[in-house]
Each structure stands twice: as structure tokens, then as C-alpha cells.
Scaffold this motif. Structure first.
Motif, PDB file in Angstrom:
ATOM      1  N   PHE A   3       3.977 -20.811  22.181  1.00  4.63           N
ATOM      2  CA  PHE A   3       3.244 -19.561  22.417  1.00  4.63           C
ATOM      3  C   PHE A   3       3.510 -18.656  21.233  1.00  4.63           C
ATOM      4  O   PHE A   3       4.448 -18.884  20.449  1.00  4.63           O
ATOM      5  CB  PHE A   3       3.687 -18.894  23.724  1.00  4.63           C
ATOM      6  CG  PHE A   3       5.178 -18.691  23.824  1.00  4.63           C
ATOM      7  CD1 PHE A   3       5.788 -17.539  23.327  1.00  4.63           C
ATOM      8  CD2 PHE A   3       5.985 -19.688  24.374  1.00  4.63           C
ATOM      9  CE1 PHE A   3       7.157 -17.375  23.409  1.00  4.63           C
ATOM     10  CE2 PHE A   3       7.369 -19.521  24.450  1.00  4.63           C
ATOM     11  CZ  PHE A   3       7.955 -18.363  23.961  1.00  4.63           C
ATOM     12  N   ASN A   4       2.695 -17.631  21.078  1.00  4.27           N
ATOM     13  CA  ASN A   4       2.840 -16.722  19.937  1.00  4.27           C
ATOM     14  C   ASN A   4       3.938 -15.703  20.185  1.00  4.27           C
ATOM     15  O   ASN A   4       3.947 -15.027  21.219  1.00  4.27           O
ATOM     16  CB  ASN A   4       1.521 -15.993  19.653  1.00  4.27           C
ATOM     17  CG  ASN A   4       0.574 -16.836  18.825  1.00  4.27           C
ATOM     18  OD1 ASN A   4       1.015 -17.623  17.991  1.00  4.27           O
ATOM     19  ND2 ASN A   4      -0.709 -16.693  19.059  1.00  4.27           N
ATOM     20  N   ASP A  64       3.849 -18.962  16.336  1.00  6.66           N
ATOM     21  CA  ASP A  64       4.177 -19.950  17.363  1.00  6.66           C
ATOM     22  C   ASP A  64       5.258 -20.933  16.918  1.00  6.66           C
ATOM     23  O   ASP A  64       5.478 -21.945  17.577  1.00  6.66           O
ATOM     24  CB  ASP A  64       2.918 -20.721  17.775  1.00  6.66           C
ATOM     25  CG  ASP A  64       2.288 -21.493  16.620  1.00  6.66           C
ATOM     26  OD1 ASP A  64       2.779 -21.355  15.479  1.00  6.66           O
ATOM     27  OD2 ASP A  64       1.313 -22.238  16.856  1.00  6.66           O
TER      28      ASP A  64
END
Length: 612
Positions: A482-483, A489
Motif C-alpha cells: 500500500f502507499n 509502496d
């Protein structure tokens, strides 16, 4: 357990047994389930088609066409079956479609995408090439018409030039030809559009406006760099180069000059359309479909070109890697597609860095070793500046106790007077307070030039070194899934090592310069900012910065052995004893500083009088 309970359980068991026997799967169902599990193990989705589709045969059946439309000019070309014709050489595999007579797809045979798939620049119906014209009352769009190839399903190969003609017929003696040529090797596909016997039928036959559009596929690991380096570039007949669409969606109308070529550029590959006589009018646009994760950007170009003296419209397509030496050899200013920086930066890269890099590649070393050698050469060239910078900082460090005494006497309430006293001390000691900064400033263009050089360096693509599988992209040793704000990420190991080495370098640099106060901590902020900024950049760039820090440590260690603070202090004291030479002119910097101090003192005196 009583009799009734036992009887109930016994009946339940009989019911379950009968149900299992009745509902058991047949042999055919068992076989089908086994095939399904085998497909799942191979990564196929349940129910996925397994039959092979031959792209060189009919894709779709004939489209229904209004019978009235068939009677209009070129009406017969509205009906047909789309087929693909392949031409290829050592480097390219090009598929031509009978629908529109256009290039349907281009594959660079010697390269792969980041996930090891065939490298196809574009493919499918999102990519168009054609033009509109009027024939009587009918408006003809060649992209929607069916062409006839010179040979159905022909596959052309070989070392000599090959040619294939896509024909849009009006009658047996009146037609429009797209003539494609491809040599035995290379990345150029020739295209000549030729009209025969249509001057009295086609309106405004003296020029055409081509509609060329392409949806750029994601080819590299870093989608951030893919977006950043994907754009439209163009080069006019006056040899001026420009680009747009790299940072945001944009559009341009260019009517005041002729463009020699237009490039749909990606990070490491480009599609270029060239007209030797130039495009007289150009309408260009770049857009991004954020919902589409397969394609990077959508590029469009409407290009007006005049008919040649022989009645043809000659063009050249170039589908090539963005390798500087290859593009420069092609000519036409193609090498300008590679961004080497602005102003002096591009000249540093073009005149110094690229020739040295090309020389090192001739040794057939690993590219990690080439970057190492390039760093050593750079540090040796800059070593006189590094020595001068260190020596200046050492002088300032030796003067620090005397500056502290001046500060204690004058106080911090009168900064103008404090600076004047400092200047007097510098003057007597023969020390330039900017002596440590100027060498660093002279090195900055080279540091920034490398920042432009490595991300666009095609030679690093797919090249591994140590744990870095590809020096042209980031080396993620942690993938978050996920960022994460500031980082993205992933976390790049080489970027982390570069950041740690920069922090250590900042610590030792503060010891050398003797900096105190808030300035002591400012230097620690920049490496942290670079961690976020460079985390998605190529490992080769971070590897170079890491090596640069390591060699700077080594240089400073050697210089420290050569420089004696006691001798510097003794020399400063000797300088202070020397009488000032009245004939000696003040330097521009010293004169400006003294004038500035004088003006500040006058302003303070005037303010004090008004206050009374």
C-alpha cells in the motif's frame, strides 16, 4: 443410551449414507474438477478459454452496413473482415491491419517488459492512424475503411528490404495505397501514402491531416517514472526541440512553424513519425486515464502535411530504444529525446559524461563496476576543489575561538558591528569565509547533471549488480502493499544506504567545519528529504550517490592526514602580523561587504536619532 435414541441415530446414519451415494459425482464430473484444479495451479482463471487464436486470420465477421452507404464513393470499403499481416526483421515485428491499413502493433524482438513479457509498444483498437477526406458528398475516414493487402496473410522476412501495400479501392484504376517498407534490420518502418486517379474525386488532394493516436503501455517496473518520462516531443525544421505532457495533461496547437518529427516518448522506448518536408500544422494532446492501470497515457497528434512533387506523402516511423548513441546515429536530432538537463547540465553530460561512459563500456565490465569507475574518475577530477574546500573549512575552524571572543565582547545585539569585526579578522588572517562554499558550488552542476544522466540511461535497463536486479529502476527490499506517505509502496535498499551515508557524511562535515547552533542540524534534513524523493528512482543513481559519499570520506581522511591545524594556526598568526598594504585593492566581495556594513550603520544611526 435407550432404544429410541439408538433407533433415531441409526436411521440418521442410513439417511446420510444413502444421500452420499445418490449425490456422489459422476466420472465425467470428477474429470472436469481435476482439469479445473490443474488450471488453477497453472494460474488460469476457472472457465478461461484454452483455444488458440490465430491473429493472422479473420478476427471478426463482416459488419452489417446500410445498403445505401455501399453505393457512396468508397462504399465497398465499409464492408470487410479485419485481418492482420505481419512484416518483421531482426529487430521489429510489425503487424498491419486491413481495417484502416494501419500499424496494429509493434513488438521489439530483442527486449522484454519489466515482468519478462514480449515488449509490445502498442496494440489494439486504442491506437489509430489515418486521415479524413471528402469524396463527393461523402466524408471518408480511412481508419474505418477496409484495405486490401498486396497478399492475404503474407508474412515478409529476410535480409533485404521488404514491402507490402495496403490498398483502399475506389475502382480498379482509382485507389489509395499505404506502402510499408522494412529493411532487414533496424527500427525504421517506411510509409508512403499514394493516391492514384483520384484528383477529380477527392477534394483538397494537395494536403492531408493525419490522425495519429496511441495508448502507451506500461513497460517498466516503476509506474512513477513511466508517467514522468512519457510525453509528446517534437522537433521543427529550424532544429528547435520541445516537449510537453510529462507532468500534467496538456494540449498544444502549433501553426507558426513546421515540425519535422513528432515523438510519442516513453521512458526507454519511443514511437516517432517523421516527415522530411515537415508538418505545416500540428495539434497535439496528452491525457491520462487514471482508471486504466495497464496503459500509462493516451497521446494524440493531428498533423497536416502537403503532397510531394511526385504526388506522394512520404513518412518514416521509428520504433526504437532510447539509447543515446543509437538515436544520434539515426540523425534528425533524435538524440534530443533523451533529457540530459537544462543549460550547462546537458553540455556536461553530452561533452564529458557520455564520452567517458562510452569509453568504459568498451571494457565489457558489469555496469555496476562502470559506475564505480565513473565515480572514481569524477572524484579525481574534482579532488583539487575538494582539497581547497577542506582547507578553507579548516581555517574557519581554527579561527572559531577568536570569533567566539569577538562575539563575547561585541555581543549579539549589534549584528552589523559583529560582522564588521569578523571581516576585519578574516582580512588580517587572510581567510575567505566563502572559500569552503565556492568549490562546493562549482561541483553542484556536475552532481545535478548525474541526476539527469542515470534515470534516462538505457544501458542500465535490465542490468544487475549485487542484489540489484535492474539498475534502471528501484531495488525494493520491502514492499508495503500500500502507499505510505512520503515513501510510496516500497523501500529501496540502495536509497536507504545512500541516506545513511549522507547522514554520516553530514556529521563528519560538521566536525570539520565547526558549525554550531541551528545550522548544525539543517544538514540532517536534506538527506531525509532525499530518502523520499529518490526512493522511487533508479538503483544506479542511488548507487552512484552512495559511492560518491564513500569516496568523499576517503578523500577527507587522506586530506586530513595532509593538513595540520597547528601549521594553519601558525600561518594565520603570521598573516595577522603583516602590515596592511595600502596599495592593495580590495576584492569585489570585500568592498561590497564593507559598503553594505557602512550603509547598515548609517541606517541604524539615523533610526537612533529619530528615536531620541
Amino acid at each position: 443410551m435407550d432404544r429410541n435414541t439408538f433407533t433415531g441415530l441409526f436411521l440418521i446414519m442410513i439417511i446420510i449414507g444413502v444421500s452420499v451415494w445418490i449425490m456422489k459425482p459422476s466420472d465425467a464430473q470428477i474429470k472436469k474438477e481435476a482439469e479445473l484444479q490443474a488450471q488453477l495451479k497453472k494460474g488460469k482463471k476457472p472457465g478461461a478459454a484454452t483455444k488458440t487464436v490465430n491473429l493472422d486470420t479473420a478476427k471478426l465477421g463482416p459488419k452489417p452496413v446500410d445498403s445505401a452507404m455501399l453505393k457512396t464513393p468508397f462504399g465497398a470499403s465499409l464492408q470487410g473482415v479485419e485481418k492482420l499481416v505481419t512484416i518483421e526483421n531482426k529487430d521489429l515485428k510489425v503487424r498491419l491491419s486491413t481495417l484502416g491499413g494501419r500499424i496494429y502493433s509493434v513488438e521489439l524482438k530483442n527486449y522484454q517488459t519489466a515482468d519478462k513479457k514480449p515488449l509490445v509498444l502498442f496494440e489494439g483498437d486504442d491506437n489509430k492512424f489515418g486521415f479524413n477526406f471528402a469524396a463527393g458528398v461523402a466524408s471518408i475516414n480511412t481508419s474505418e475503411r477496409y484495405f486490401t493487402p498486396s497478399a492475404q496473410g503474407l508474412q515478409v522476412t529476410g535480409q533485404d528490404s521488404s514491402a507490402i501495400t495496403m490498398r483502399l479501392s475506389y475502382s480498379p484504376t482509382q485507389y489509395i495505397d499505404y506502402i510499408y517498407t522494412l529493411k532487414g534490420e533496424g527500427y525504421k518502418v517506411g510509409l508512403v501514402i499514394k493516391s492514384t486517379g483520384l484528383d477529380n474525386i477527392v477534394a483538397n488532394a494537395g494536403s492531408i491531416t493525419l490522425n495519429w493516436q496511441s495508448s502507451l503501455r506500461r513497460l517498466e517496473k516503476s509506474i512513477q517514472l513511466d508517467h514522468q518520462y512519457s510525453m509528446i516531443q517534437y522537433y521543427d525544421t529550424d532544429k528547435d526541440f520541445d516537449y510537453f505532457g510529462d507532468t500534467k495533461d496538456d494540449a498544444k496547437e502549433i501553426n507558426d512553424k513546421k515540425l519535422q518529427w513528432v515523438s510519442f516518448k516513453q521512458h526507454f522506448f519511443s514511437s516517432v513519425l517523421l516527415s522530411k518536408d515537415g508538418f505545416s500544422k500540428s495539434s497535439l494532446s496528452v491525457s491520462t486515464d487514471t482508471s486504466n492501470h495497464k496503459d500509462i497515457k493516451q497521446l494524440k497528434a493531428n498533423l497536416t502535411v502537403a503532397r510531394n512533387s511526385d504526388g506522394t506523402y512520404p513518412f518514416d516511423f521509428y520504433f526504437s530504444p532510447n539509447r543515446y548513441s543509437l538515436l544520434a546515429a539515426e540523425g534528425h536530432g533524435f538524440e534530443k529525446q533523451i533529457n540530459l538537463g537544462w543549460g550547462p547540465l546537458k553540455y556536461i553530460n553530452r561533452v564529458a559524461v557520455i564520452p567517458v561512459f562510452n569509453l568504459l563500456t568498451k571494457f565489457n565490465w558489469n555496469y555496476g563496476l562502470i559506475i564505480l569507475a565513473l565515480t572514481v574518475i569524477l572524484k579525481l577530477v574534482l579532488s583539487p576543489l575538494t582539497y581547497k574546500s577542506y582547507l578553507s573549512m579548516a581555517k574557519m575552524r581554527v579561527l572559531k575561538p577568536e570569533m567566539d571572543e569577538i562575539k563575547a565582547k561585541v555581543g549579539e545585539d549589534n549584528p552589523t558591528l559583529l560582522q564588521q569585526e569578523y571581516l576585519k579578522l578574516y582580512k588580517k588572517a587572510g581567510v575567505n569565509p566563502l572559500g569552503g562554499c565556492l568549490p562546493l558550488l562549482l561541483q553542484m552542476p556536475i552532481v545535478i547533471a548525474f541526476f539527469r544522466f542515470f534515470p534516462g540511461l538505457f544501458e542500465l535497463r535490465g542490468q544487475s549488480f549485487l542484489w540489484m536486479h535492474d539498475l534502471s529502476t528501484y531495488d525494493s527490499f520491502i514492499n508495503f502493499g500500500f502507499n505510505v506517505p512520503f515513501l510510496g509502496d516500497h523501500l529501496s535498499l540502495m536509497c536507504v544506504l545512500m541516506t545513511i551515508s549522507t547522514l554520516i557524511y553530514t556529521y563528519f562535515n560538521n566536525q570539520i567545519s565547526g558549525v554550531t547552533g541551528q545550522m548544525k542540524y539543517v544538514g540532517y534534513i536534506t538527506p531525509i528529504i532525499f530518502l523520499g524523493a529518490l526512493n522511487g528512482y533508479p538503483a544506479g543513481l542511488n548507487y552512484y550517490y552512495f559511492l560518491a559519499n564513500m569516496f568523499t570520506f576517503l578523500q577527507q581522511y587522506i586530506i586530513r592526514l595532509m593538513v595540520d591545524d597547528k601549521k594553519i594556526h601558525a600561518q594565520i598568526q603570521e598573516n595577522k602580523k603583516k602590515p596592511e598594504d595600502p596599495k592593495k585593492k580590495k576584492t569585489g566581495f570585500a568592498a561590497r561587504m564593507e559598503e553594505m556594513m557602512r550603509q547598515q550603520q548609517q541606517a541604524q544611526a539615523s533610526a537612533a536619532k529619530k528615536g531620541k
